[in-house]
Structures are given as structure tokens and as C-alpha cells.
Design an enzyme around this catalytic site. Sequence first.
Site: not given
Length: 397
Positions: A98, A140
Site C-alpha cells: 500500500y 485483509e
Amino acid sequence: MLSDQSAPVVRATLPAVGAAIGDITELFYRKLFDAHPELLRDVFNRGNQAGGEQQKALAGSIAAFAGLLLDKPDARPDAMLARIAHKHASLGVTSAQYKVVHRHLFAAMAEVLGDAVTVEVAAAWDEVYWLMANALIAIEAGLYQEAGAAEGEVWHRMEITERRQETPDVVSFLLRPGDGHPAASFRPGQYVSVQVELPDGARQIRQYSLSAAPGQQFWRISVKRAHDATKPDGEVSSWLHEHAQPGDVLTVSAPFGDLVLPEGEGPLLLASAGIGNTPMLAMLDHLLCTGSARRVIAVHADRSPADHAHRDEQLALVRALPDGRLHLWYEVAGEQAPKAATGRADVSGLDLPEDVSAYLCGPLPFMRALRGDLLRRGVPAERIHYEVFGPDLWLGQ
């Protein structure tokens, strides 16, 4: 929730960012793959990148998330986030990635919008990004924990034990773990990722629904050869059709996906088109294996009976349920299906219980049409669920 400082800035700049988001995401992917070519080679779907579908999906998700932060500041778009998170987990995405995405996305945003990206604007949209990213990272992490896997470590080796040609365009594979143990359980409706090494050395990944009930010695996937006259054939589906044989070993992820059979005894509408019946087959099989007495209304649309993968199996499963009914639509029914309707699937005339929960899977136009029909029938939007094969261009709707 956006801070008091960022909310008005995002509201003021959302029209400009939204108008440019397509250019931003296109440039972002170009920058990302220039810096990390291994991501295009081994993680991202090259076909979707070439066709622009992935860029549209990313643009839609960012714009939708920002809009929801403004319109519903006390709510989190869990359905949208869960769908993305399940796909990320099936690819083995890690939290560190990310930061990589953030760097190239904001570089693209600054380049496209130029001087409009002031310090205040950059800070506000940075907040939007990390609100979305951190929410996804948290979901996640939970998915990896449920799968019993370390972050990103979702891959297993599985042997093909059987190959079946279901239709000219669809082949199914039975898979068992390479260590000889029974296949792990999953929730009916989930999918797995399959990674194959292509002739150029790329390790491309695609998702395929598990098309038989859990709790068996094997998993089954049913692969339709992706063919479209307007673009090249699917890389992975073509490879599997042409090369995968019993005895071969595939790299397969743990099961993920949020379009899953709900607990309880409420009535169900399971509507599919084409290869979209694969998650529905797992649901029907599971209902039968567990002796469920739920009312099940199955709807399927296809080009013809010959193109309807697992047709006999789907008919047999619905007939075996104590309160099951199957409605078929074919573009060309022929003598093989004299009771099937022709044309597009139409639920407007079906007897639907007031408390029905609907599950849709198939091409986007099919799902859009059925969702609209169901909403007009009075089915609440929160009880209409869907699965998209490929980038979700419907995010936020």
C-alpha cells in the site's frame, strides 16, 4: 471518518479529482509498472490492464469511497471494502504494498492536476487514501488469519486429478492438495486464485469459483476459455484449456470471496448467466448435502443448452431440493429445452417471497438488469448481492 480540516477540502476538490481520476489512474499504473515490472508480470492481470478495465475499477473505487466519506461520514462502505479485500487476499497482497501504491498514485495525481494540488489538497486526499488503505489492510489481516496464513502466504500446490470437458468452451478440473490431505473447507460461493507460468516467464493469476460443495476430498474449478473478438483470448484460461492435464500440479490460493451462502432458513434467489453459475452450483450442492429445506429459486440464462456448463448437474441439484425450482432462459433453446424461455432472463413474473435474498453472478449487463428488476419488485438493495468475474466496474453502486 474524515477530519474536520480535510472534509471541506475533499468536498470542494472532488469534482475536479473525479473528472481527472481516469487520467490519474492510467498514469499511476504506468509509473507503478515502470518502477515495479514484476507486479504487471506476476500479480496484475495483463489483459485487464491492456483493456483499461483495471484502471476504471480503481478510479471507481477511489471516487466512490471519497463520496461515501462525505455523504455518510459515520458509515463505512463495508460491502465495497470486503469485495476488494477478498480479491487482494486471494492475490497475496501485503500491507507494505500500500505504501508503494501511495507513492506512485500521488505522484500521478500531482502530475495530472498540477498546481491545483496544494499542500492542503494533498493532505486531504492523503487522508482519504489512508482511511481506505488502512481499512483494507485490517480486513485483509483478518482474512489471512481466518485462512491460517501469514500475510500474503496463501499459495498451495494442488494436483489435477481429473479433467472434464463440460462444453466446447468450459473445462472443469478436480484438484487435491499435493500433500495427500483432504482439500480444505470453504464457504459455498467462494473462489480461489490460480497462478500459471506462461511461455514468456510471467506468472499470471486468475480467480475461479469453487463449483462443488465443500467438505469433499477435492476442489473443483470450472474454467471458461475467455474469448472476445475485440481483444486477445484470455492468457490463463487458454493455457489451462490447452495444457493442464491430470497429474499436473497447479499453484492455487486459499479460498476467498464474500458472495457466500448465508446461514439460516430464509428463501434464496440464485441467479446466474453463462459461467456465472459456478458459485451457484457450490451453493446448491451444499444445500442438498446438508439436507436444507430452504425455498430456492434458481435462475440461469445462457446462449443455448449446449453452452450451459454443468446443465444436467444444475437441473438435478435443483430437482433434488425439497423446495427448489429452476427457471431457464436461452438465446436459442431448441428441442433440447422445450420448456425454457427465450431472450434475457426476466424475474418480473416470478413468485418471489417478500423476504428473499438474491445472489447474482454473470456478465455485468445481466446483473444490472436483474438488480433493477428486483429493486422494482421491492427487494431491498441490501438483500441483493453479486459477484463479478474480473475488475469490479460496479463498485460503489
